[in-house]
Write an enzyme that holds these catalytic residues in place. Sequence first.
Site, PDB file in Angstrom:
ATOM      1  N   ARG A 213      -9.222   1.533   8.763  1.00 38.94           N
ATOM      2  CA  ARG A 213      -8.840   0.148   9.020  1.00 38.94           C
ATOM      3  C   ARG A 213      -9.936  -0.623   9.740  1.00 38.94           C
ATOM      4  O   ARG A 213      -9.779  -1.809   9.993  1.00 38.94           O
ATOM      5  CB  ARG A 213      -7.590   0.144   9.904  1.00 38.94           C
TER       6      ARG A 213
ATOM      7  N   ARG B 285      -0.760  -9.215  13.256  1.00 38.67           N
ATOM      8  CA  ARG B 285      -1.298  -8.135  12.427  1.00 38.67           C
ATOM      9  C   ARG B 285      -2.165  -8.698  11.300  1.00 38.67           C
ATOM     10  O   ARG B 285      -3.157  -8.091  10.921  1.00 38.67           O
ATOM     11  CB  ARG B 285      -0.152  -7.291  11.866  1.00 38.67           C
TER      12      ARG B 285
ATOM     13  N   ARG C  69      11.425  -6.092   4.703  1.00 38.29           N
ATOM     14  CA  ARG C  69      11.186  -4.644   4.623  1.00 38.29           C
ATOM     15  C   ARG C  69      12.196  -3.913   5.502  1.00 38.29           C
ATOM     16  O   ARG C  69      12.465  -4.326   6.622  1.00 38.29           O
ATOM     17  CB  ARG C  69       9.761  -4.315   5.079  1.00 38.29           C
TER      18      ARG C  69
ATOM     19  N   LYS D 148       0.832  -1.210   0.000  1.00 37.59           N
ATOM     20  CA  LYS D 148       0.000   0.000   0.000  1.00 37.59           C
ATOM     21  C   LYS D 148       0.865   1.259   0.000  1.00 37.59           C
ATOM     22  O   LYS D 148       0.637   2.180  -0.761  1.00 37.59           O
ATOM     23  CB  LYS D 148      -0.904   0.042   1.244  1.00 37.59           C
TER      24      LYS D 148
ATOM     25  N   ARG E 157      11.522  -2.693  11.228  1.00 42.24           N
ATOM     26  CA  ARG E 157      10.552  -2.200  12.212  1.00 42.24           C
ATOM     27  C   ARG E 157      10.273  -3.284  13.242  1.00 42.24           C
ATOM     28  O   ARG E 157      10.142  -4.444  12.895  1.00 42.24           O
ATOM     29  CB  ARG E 157       9.242  -1.827  11.501  1.00 42.24           C
TER      30      ARG E 157
HETATM   31  P1  ADP Z   1       1.545  -1.470   7.358  1.00 43.09           P
HETATM   32  O1  ADP Z   1       2.376  -0.560   6.480  1.00 43.09           O
HETATM   33  O2  ADP Z   1       2.234  -2.724   7.643  1.00 43.09           O
HETATM   34  O3  ADP Z   1       0.171  -1.696   6.831  1.00 43.09           O
HETATM   35  P2  ADP Z   1       1.135   0.795   9.069  1.00 43.09           P
HETATM   36  O4  ADP Z   1       2.424   1.528   9.018  1.00 43.09           O
HETATM   37  O5  ADP Z   1       0.031   1.287   8.206  1.00 43.09           O
HETATM   38  O6  ADP Z   1       1.420  -0.746   8.760  1.00 43.09           O
HETATM   39  O7  ADP Z   1       0.613   0.713  10.554  1.00 43.09           O
HETATM   40  C1  ADP Z   1       1.428   0.292  11.612  1.00 43.09           C
HETATM   41  C2  ADP Z   1       0.591   0.155  12.868  1.00 43.09           C
HETATM   42  O8  ADP Z   1       0.042   1.440  13.209  1.00 43.09           O
HETATM   43  C3  ADP Z   1      -0.611  -0.761  12.757  1.00 43.09           C
HETATM   44  O9  ADP Z   1      -0.281  -2.122  12.986  1.00 43.09           O
HETATM   45  C4  ADP Z   1      -1.525  -0.205  13.852  1.00 43.09           C
HETATM   46  O10 ADP Z   1      -1.097  -0.602  15.142  1.00 43.09           O
HETATM   47  C5  ADP Z   1      -1.279   1.292  13.728  1.00 43.09           C
HETATM   48  N1  ADP Z   1      -2.238   1.954  12.820  1.00 43.09           N
HETATM   49  C6  ADP Z   1      -1.954   2.571  11.645  1.00 43.09           C
HETATM   50  N2  ADP Z   1      -3.061   3.060  11.077  1.00 43.09           N
HETATM   51  C7  ADP Z   1      -4.090   2.740  11.900  1.00 43.09           C
HETATM   52  C8  ADP Z   1      -5.503   2.940  11.862  1.00 43.09           C
HETATM   53  N3  ADP Z   1      -6.101   3.579  10.837  1.00 43.09           N
HETATM   54  N4  ADP Z   1      -6.242   2.447  12.890  1.00 43.09           N
HETATM   55  C9  ADP Z   1      -5.675   1.812  13.912  1.00 43.09           C
HETATM   56  N5  ADP Z   1      -4.370   1.571  14.011  1.00 43.09           N
HETATM   57  C10 ADP Z   1      -3.559   2.028  13.022  1.00 43.09           C
HETATM   58  P1  ADP Z   2       2.304  -1.791   3.207  1.00 45.96           P
HETATM   59  O1  ADP Z   2       2.309  -0.295   3.186  1.00 45.96           O
HETATM   60  O2  ADP Z   2       1.079  -2.363   2.560  1.00 45.96           O
HETATM   61  O3  ADP Z   2       2.525  -2.370   4.560  1.00 45.96           O
HETATM   62  P2  ADP Z   2       4.879  -1.608   1.817  1.00 45.96           P
HETATM   63  O4  ADP Z   2       4.593  -0.708   0.650  1.00 45.96           O
HETATM   64  O5  ADP Z   2       5.641  -1.058   2.939  1.00 45.96           O
HETATM   65  O6  ADP Z   2       3.505  -2.302   2.303  1.00 45.96           O
HETATM   66  O7  ADP Z   2       5.625  -2.919   1.228  1.00 45.96           O
HETATM   67  C1  ADP Z   2       6.024  -3.984   2.105  1.00 45.96           C
HETATM   68  C2  ADP Z   2       7.406  -4.492   1.675  1.00 45.96           C
HETATM   69  O8  ADP Z   2       7.297  -5.172   0.417  1.00 45.96           O
HETATM   70  C3  ADP Z   2       8.441  -3.391   1.458  1.00 45.96           C
HETATM   71  O9  ADP Z   2       9.695  -3.893   1.839  1.00 45.96           O
HETATM   72  C4  ADP Z   2       8.381  -3.115  -0.035  1.00 45.96           C
HETATM   73  O10 ADP Z   2       9.622  -2.622  -0.537  1.00 45.96           O
HETATM   74  C5  ADP Z   2       8.059  -4.488  -0.602  1.00 45.96           C
HETATM   75  N1  ADP Z   2       7.185  -4.454  -1.779  1.00 45.96           N
HETATM   76  C6  ADP Z   2       6.200  -3.566  -2.089  1.00 45.96           C
HETATM   77  N2  ADP Z   2       5.589  -3.865  -3.260  1.00 45.96           N
HETATM   78  C7  ADP Z   2       6.190  -5.008  -3.707  1.00 45.96           C
HETATM   79  C8  ADP Z   2       6.013  -5.847  -4.876  1.00 45.96           C
HETATM   80  N3  ADP Z   2       5.071  -5.572  -5.807  1.00 45.96           N
HETATM   81  N4  ADP Z   2       6.824  -6.932  -4.986  1.00 45.96           N
HETATM   82  C9  ADP Z   2       7.762  -7.219  -4.036  1.00 45.96           C
HETATM   83  N5  ADP Z   2       7.978  -6.478  -2.930  1.00 45.96           N
HETATM   84  C10 ADP Z   2       7.213  -5.384  -2.750  1.00 45.96           C
END
Ligand code: ADP
Ligand code: ADP
Length: 214
Positions: free
Chosen positions: A88, A171, A127, A13, A160
């Site tokens: 979320r 998660r 990541r 995302k 992280r």
């Molecule tokens: P990811 O990139 O893996 O989807 P995020 O960086 O978006 O993770 O979020 C990391 C953490 O921050 C989540 O696991 C949650 O604990 C918290 N968080 C982020 N956005 C929200 C939201 N909209 N509602 C509740 N918790 C959130």
């Molecule tokens: P999210 O915001 O949904 O948690 P991220 O954009 O941070 O996800 O991506 C999660 C991990 O996967 C990062 O290390 C990123 O560089 C990698 N990644 C993202 N898109 C792809 C893809 N299409 N193929 C392989 N790895 C990816």
Amino acid sequence: MKIIMLGAPGAGKGTQAKMIAAKYGVPHISTGDIFRANIKNGTELGAKAKEYMDKGLLVPDELVVDLVIDRFKEPDCQNGYVLDGFPRTIPQAEALDKALSAIGESIDYAINVEVPDENIVRRMSGRRACVGCGATYHIVYNPTKVEGKCDTCGADLILRDDDKPETVLNRLKVYHEQTQPLINYYEKKGVMKEVDGTVDMNDVFAAITKILGE
Ligand code: ADP
Ligand code: ADP
Ligand code: ZN
């Protein structure tokens, strides 16, 4: 253009949201980034959020909703935004709808980046996040030019805390229980679009630009 990114943790995302923001000139709003910035700056909100984040749980809705709705008032949101990690939960989506409809607006697209659970743990353990600017890399799929150093700002990269496998499984469970129902929610509103998130990140982006227009 108002866009919501949906998908499991690690689906890509954030990666796609940054590309959308750059191409379409709208700000990328990541609630995860906002919480991490608050933790780094030692704010009260950061301390509260960290308790949940470290366990792989969602931060309570009441700590998230106002923060995002206030963010929309910034001048850079005039032409829309791409929301990454919000909403979320169903209550968050309802609060967002309510705030938007009060000003005669609505979400244009909810884009679901589909990646099966089997791929997620591998994605997350590889990541790496920059401690300086928050840029995201992957040790295999998106490596930096110099190992362990950010391409953009040169600062160190870290894994992280919540990307460690035991927290990732939590998660994912939380995602299926609380966030996945949003797919149906936005389908009913007629704005839901799906893309395959397992292909190369540039190909994912190509599928997204096809939806959003050149
Ligand atoms: P990811 O990139 O893996 O989807 P995020 O960086 O978006 O993770 O979020 C990391 C953490 O921050 C989540 O696991 C949650 O604990 C918290 N968080 C982020 N956005 C929200 C939201 N909209 N509602 C509740 N918790 C959130
Ligand atoms: P999210 O915001 O949904 O948690 P991220 O954009 O941070 O996800 O991506 C999660 C991990 O996967 C990062 O290390 C990123 O560089 C990698 N990644 C993202 N898109 C792809 C893809 N299409 N193929 C392989 N790895 C990816
Ligand atoms: Zn950096």
